[in-house]
Design a protein around this motif. Structure first.
Motif, PDB file in Angstrom:
ATOM      1  N   LYS A 113     -66.205  -1.858  74.484  1.00 26.82           N
ATOM      2  CA  LYS A 113     -65.105  -1.577  75.411  1.00 26.82           C
ATOM      3  C   LYS A 113     -65.407  -2.075  76.824  1.00 26.82           C
ATOM      4  O   LYS A 113     -64.551  -2.682  77.478  1.00 26.82           O
ATOM      5  N   ILE A 114     -66.602  -1.817  77.320  1.00 24.09           N
ATOM      6  CA  ILE A 114     -66.933  -2.230  78.688  1.00 24.09           C
ATOM      7  C   ILE A 114     -67.021  -3.747  78.804  1.00 24.09           C
ATOM      8  O   ILE A 114     -66.703  -4.318  79.849  1.00 24.09           O
ATOM      9  N   SER A 115     -67.402  -4.410  77.727  1.00 24.90           N
ATOM     10  CA  SER A 115     -67.526  -5.872  77.746  1.00 24.90           C
ATOM     11  C   SER A 115     -66.185  -6.559  78.042  1.00 24.90           C
ATOM     12  O   SER A 115     -66.157  -7.697  78.520  1.00 24.90           O
ATOM     13  N   ARG A 116     -65.080  -5.875  77.773  1.00 27.29           N
ATOM     14  CA  ARG A 116     -63.753  -6.450  78.013  1.00 27.29           C
ATOM     15  C   ARG A 116     -63.339  -6.367  79.477  1.00 27.29           C
ATOM     16  O   ARG A 116     -62.375  -7.021  79.896  1.00 27.29           O
ATOM     17  N   ILE A 117     -64.019  -5.532  80.255  1.00 25.15           N
ATOM     18  CA  ILE A 117     -63.624  -5.313  81.648  1.00 25.15           C
ATOM     19  C   ILE A 117     -64.112  -6.487  82.507  1.00 25.15           C
ATOM     20  O   ILE A 117     -65.277  -6.895  82.427  1.00 25.15           O
TER      21      ILE A 117
ATOM     22  N   ALA B 180     -58.908   4.565  75.864  1.00 30.92           N
ATOM     23  CA  ALA B 180     -57.975   4.374  76.978  1.00 30.92           C
ATOM     24  C   ALA B 180     -58.695   4.340  78.315  1.00 30.92           C
ATOM     25  O   ALA B 180     -58.311   3.598  79.225  1.00 30.92           O
ATOM     26  N   PHE B 181     -59.759   5.139  78.446  1.00 28.90           N
ATOM     27  CA  PHE B 181     -60.480   5.196  79.715  1.00 28.90           C
ATOM     28  C   PHE B 181     -61.387   3.975  79.936  1.00 28.90           C
ATOM     29  O   PHE B 181     -62.007   3.852  80.991  1.00 28.90           O
ATOM     30  N   TYR B 182     -61.430   3.096  78.955  1.00 29.71           N
ATOM     31  CA  TYR B 182     -62.138   1.821  79.097  1.00 29.71           C
ATOM     32  C   TYR B 182     -61.136   0.660  79.181  1.00 29.71           C
ATOM     33  O   TYR B 182     -61.511  -0.499  79.022  1.00 29.71           O
ATOM     34  N   LEU B 183     -59.851   0.991  79.401  1.00 28.91           N
ATOM     35  CA  LEU B 183     -58.773   0.009  79.507  1.00 28.91           C
ATOM     36  C   LEU B 183     -58.592  -0.795  78.227  1.00 28.91           C
ATOM     37  O   LEU B 183     -58.183  -1.963  78.262  1.00 28.91           O
ATOM     38  N   ASP B 184     -58.854  -0.165  77.106  1.00 25.22           N
ATOM     39  CA  ASP B 184     -58.712  -0.835  75.813  1.00 25.22           C
ATOM     40  C   ASP B 184     -57.269  -1.264  75.553  1.00 25.22           C
ATOM     41  O   ASP B 184     -57.029  -2.239  74.841  1.00 25.22           O
ATOM     42  N   PHE B 185     -56.304  -0.556  76.126  1.00 23.68           N
ATOM     43  CA  PHE B 185     -54.885  -0.838  75.898  1.00 23.68           C
ATOM     44  C   PHE B 185     -54.387  -2.056  76.678  1.00 23.68           C
ATOM     45  O   PHE B 185     -53.289  -2.552  76.441  1.00 23.68           O
ATOM     46  N   VAL B 186     -55.195  -2.540  77.623  1.00 25.03           N
ATOM     47  CA  VAL B 186     -54.777  -3.654  78.477  1.00 25.03           C
ATOM     48  C   VAL B 186     -55.062  -4.986  77.778  1.00 25.03           C
ATOM     49  O   VAL B 186     -56.177  -5.210  77.301  1.00 25.03           O
TER      50      VAL B 186
END
Length: 373
Positions: A171-175, A136-142
């Protein structure tokens, strides 16, 4: 623009509350409609629980358990005043979603509606703690088609353990737009092979003006000059140094840590506004906390900072190095008896102003991409 932020929320820590407030306040000042996601996973929800057994050996039988709870009850009851102080601060200053979310899956199934999502700041990516392993803290839910930004996210450590690297990379690659608080964090991400641009920015507390922070301060009845000590670890070296400085200069000792038994005044039960006031009015500050350092800089105070026993010292090291005041960071065998370093705030404030501009520009440009897309 509607913006949702996610960070370590309601963890009853002065720095965590103030950085959360600062990011929301800055976004609001820029004309956005911002609120934090009321995210409380189980591992961040154990504060002020009356029936919590912290030591497993007291779980062995009902009598040991009962004795433990009876002994702990008076202190835990008293600490409810601290909870109320922080809850009141959150109520008045930190706008959050009405819905409470407990895990990443709940966020996915009932997505808080926004045009953009920002994760940060504070130690949200510190894998030394459970939050650094929480998607969640990597914005995985977005969803992939929504704008995702990290602002001043902190790993607080120099390197990742091997078993967490692939998770963090994925996870960070999605940001879409990545910024971190420490230069060490930038190195971690680059070492993962992520090719996106990574920007170093300041903690959110630097996004709003000193005058805005002064508005949150409270009036305190300390007339004497004092040293403010902020020490989570009962560090004996800090205690010795503080007592020596207080004796030499005729200062009182003030703290907000319940473990600091040698203070003349202790405001452990008070909330973030008191913390701000104590730093603003202090004559000298001694800490092992990043946010005590940050607000010392904001209020142009003389201070020293000690390394922590935990592996989270990159925050203080990188920040003091960035401002070229590394001499305030006390390491191993430093001779403390003759400590005389004085920060030149005229020079420091010029550097700080430039860094604040970079930080604000990152956010502004990152949020513009949603309009351009």
């Amino acid at each position: 623009m509607k913006i949702k932020t996610i960070t370590c929320h309601e963890v009853y820590n002065h720095g965590a509350s103030l950085q959360e407030y600062a990011l929301l306040k800055h976004l609001e000042n820029e004309g956005h409609e911002a609120e934090t996601i009321h995210y409380k996973p189980e591992y961040l929800s154990n504060h002020f629980k009356f029936w919590r057994i912290a030591n497993p050996r007291y779980e062995k039988n009902i009598f040991l358990k009962l004795a433990y709870l009876i002994i702990k009850f008076p202190f835990r009851y008293k600490r409810l005043k601290r909870k109320k102080s922080f809850d009141n601060f959150s109520k008045y200053y930190i706008k959050s979603t009405q819905k409470l979310y407990r895990n990443n899956e709940e966020l996915k199934h009932d997505l808080p509606i926004a045009d953009a999502y920002i994760c940060g700041s504070d130690q949200i990516w510190n894998s030394f703690f459970p939050n650094g392993k929480d998607p969640a803290f990597y914005l995985d839910f977005v969803p992939s088609d929504k704008l995702k930004i990290s602002y001043a996210a902190s790993f607080a450590i120099d390197k990742l353990d091997l078993d967490i690297k692939e998770f963090v990379k994925e996870k960070i690659s999605r940001i879409n737009h990545i910024s971190v608080r420490e230069s060490s964090g930038k190195n971690i991400i680059q070492d993962l092979g992520i090719l996106k641009k990574i920007t170093n920015v300041l903690d959110p507390v630097f996004l709003i003006k000193k005058q805005d922070w002064k508005k949150l301060c409270t009036d305190l009845e300390i007339k004497e000059k004092y040293i403010f000590v902020y020490d989570f670890e009962s560090n004996p070296t800090i205690e010795k140094f503080v007592k020596d400085q207080a004796s030499r200069k005729g200062y009182k000792i003030v703290s907000v840590n319940s473990n600091i038994k040698y203070s003349d005044y202790n405001f452990y039960l008070n909330g973030p506004s008191t913390f701000l006031s104590l730093i603003k009015n202090a004559d000298f500050i001694v800490s092992n906390s990043f946010h005590a350092v940050a607000f010392s800089v904001i209020f142009n105070k003389q201070f020293v900072v000690f390394n922590r026993a935990e592996k989270i010292n990159t925050r203080m090291r990188d920040f003091t190095s960035l401002l070229e005041i590394s001499d305030v960071l006390i390491k191993g065998n430093t001779d403390l008896m003759d400590y005389k370093y004085v920060i030149d705030y005229e020079l420091l404030n010029k550097k700080l102003s430039s860094l604040i501009k970079v930080s604000k520009t990152f956010l502004t440009n990152s949020l513009k991409t949603s309009y351009d897309s």
